[in-house]
Scaffold this motif. Structure first.
Motif, PDB file in Angstrom:
ATOM      1  N   ASN A   1       0.808  -1.226   0.000  1.00 41.98           N
ATOM      2  CA  ASN A   1       0.000   0.000   0.000  1.00 41.98           C
ATOM      3  C   ASN A   1       0.840   1.275   0.000  1.00 41.98           C
ATOM      4  O   ASN A   1       0.519   2.250   0.691  1.00 41.98           O
ATOM      5  N   GLY A   2       1.919   1.278  -0.777  1.00 45.63           N
ATOM      6  CA  GLY A   2       2.702   2.490  -0.925  1.00 45.63           C
ATOM      7  C   GLY A   2       3.460   2.897   0.318  1.00 45.63           C
ATOM      8  O   GLY A   2       3.695   4.093   0.536  1.00 45.63           O
ATOM      9  N   ALA A   3       3.860   1.934   1.108  1.00 41.38           N
ATOM     10  CA  ALA A   3       4.585   2.230   2.345  1.00 41.38           C
ATOM     11  C   ALA A   3       5.974   1.604   2.286  1.00 41.38           C
ATOM     12  O   ALA A   3       6.311   0.837   1.385  1.00 41.38           O
ATOM     13  N   LEU A   4       6.806   1.975   3.239  1.00 39.54           N
ATOM     14  CA  LEU A   4       8.084   1.309   3.445  1.00 39.54           C
ATOM     15  C   LEU A   4       8.275   1.109   4.937  1.00 39.54           C
ATOM     16  O   LEU A   4       7.662   1.805   5.752  1.00 39.54           O
ATOM     17  N   THR A   5       9.111   0.146   5.289  1.00 41.20           N
ATOM     18  CA  THR A   5       9.427  -0.092   6.693  1.00 41.20           C
ATOM     19  C   THR A   5      10.934  -0.032   6.887  1.00 41.20           C
ATOM     20  O   THR A   5      11.711  -0.251   5.952  1.00 41.20           O
ATOM     21  N   LEU A   6      11.337   0.240   8.102  1.00 39.15           N
ATOM     22  CA  LEU A   6      12.746   0.277   8.451  1.00 39.15           C
ATOM     23  C   LEU A   6      12.895   0.065   9.948  1.00 39.15           C
ATOM     24  O   LEU A   6      11.995   0.436  10.717  1.00 39.15           O
ATOM     25  N   PRO A   7      14.007  -0.553  10.385  1.00 40.84           N
ATOM     26  CA  PRO A   7      14.257  -0.638  11.821  1.00 40.84           C
ATOM     27  C   PRO A   7      14.632   0.739  12.347  1.00 40.84           C
ATOM     28  O   PRO A   7      15.393   1.471  11.707  1.00 40.84           O
ATOM     29  N   PHE A   8      14.100   1.089  13.490  1.00 39.52           N
ATOM     30  CA  PHE A   8      14.321   2.414  14.067  1.00 39.52           C
ATOM     31  C   PHE A   8      14.591   2.250  15.557  1.00 39.52           C
ATOM     32  O   PHE A   8      13.902   1.482  16.234  1.00 39.52           O
ATOM     33  N   SER A   9      15.589   2.959  16.038  1.00 36.74           N
ATOM     34  CA  SER A   9      15.978   2.850  17.441  1.00 36.74           C
ATOM     35  C   SER A   9      15.973   4.223  18.092  1.00 36.74           C
ATOM     36  O   SER A   9      16.424   5.213  17.498  1.00 36.74           O
TER      37      SER A   9
END
Length: 216
Positions: free
Chosen positions: A175-183
């Motif tokens: 759905n036009g998104a992206l994910t990434l690990p975030f700290s």
């Protein structure tokens, strides 16, 4: 500072511990802003850096610092982040803030290129006054990894009052998104899990605003 006074007892509790640092890693979901960045000729890292620091300034708990034993609230930030040089060694980039996205990104890219071209450690930060040194958030990007935890160094375990943020590899999402690990690492006397959630939400809001304004 009225808001801080309401949690001064929590601050006293965590500040008395050997390390009051709260460190939380999670998967951050964002609108996929990379196509827009390509169209604008803007590097995604620097756009995300701008959105993230704008978000930090809007979450009061991330703006508390300790100066000479007293808690203060900062109103501005000196942007900085880590880079690697030709020897694959870490260095620090720092530049002057701008509210304009394109100016912010241009300054960020220039500072990053300068720091990456240095073999010696960039000690620009050492010239800051003790008060100005608190107007930072430590930012690093590890774009090769989907990390699930990270431990940031602190000058003293007893005073991790400058937040440390890190993010990793971008992944396509539905759905036009992206994910990434975030700290997020911060002083637990200032920041709870709820505030980290609010920061994540605000980063999404800042990016959405950038995309909407850029499309007008």
């Amino acid at each position: 500072m009225d808001k801080f006074e309401q949690r001064r007892d929590r601050f006293a509790l965590f500040d008395s511990m050997d390390s009051p640092a709260l460190n939380l890693c999670f998967t951050l979901t964002l609108p996929d802003f990379r196509p827009w960045c390509r169209a604008q000729g803007l590097a995604p890292f620097h756009v995300l850096l701008c959105a993230t620091l704008r978000a930090v300034l809007k979450i009061e708990n991330f703006c508390y610092r300790i100066v000479d034993g007293e808690v203060i609230r900062i109103e501005r930030l000196n942007p900085s982040f880590t880079v690697t040089n030709a020897n694959d060694d870490l260095n620090f980039a720092m530049f002057a803030w701008s509210d304009d996205l394109h100016t912010f990104v241009a300054r960020s890219r220039a500072a990053g290129a300068e720091a990456a071209g240095m073999t010696a450690l960039n000690t620009q930060y050492a010239a800051l006054s003790p008060r100005a040194a608190k107007e930072q958030v430590f930012v690093t990007c590890i774009p090769w990894l989907d990390f699930t935890s990270i431990q940031h160094p602190t000058a003293t375990l007893a005073q991790p009052d400058i937040p440390s943020l890190a993010w990793g590899r971008f992944r396509d999402a539905p759905n036009g998104a992206l994910t990434l690990p975030f700290s997020v690492q911060a002083h637990h006397g200032f920041v709870d899990g709820l505030h980290i959630h609010r920061l994540a939400t605000q980063i999404t809001a800042e990016l959405t605003t950038i995309l909407q304004l850029g499309s007008e």
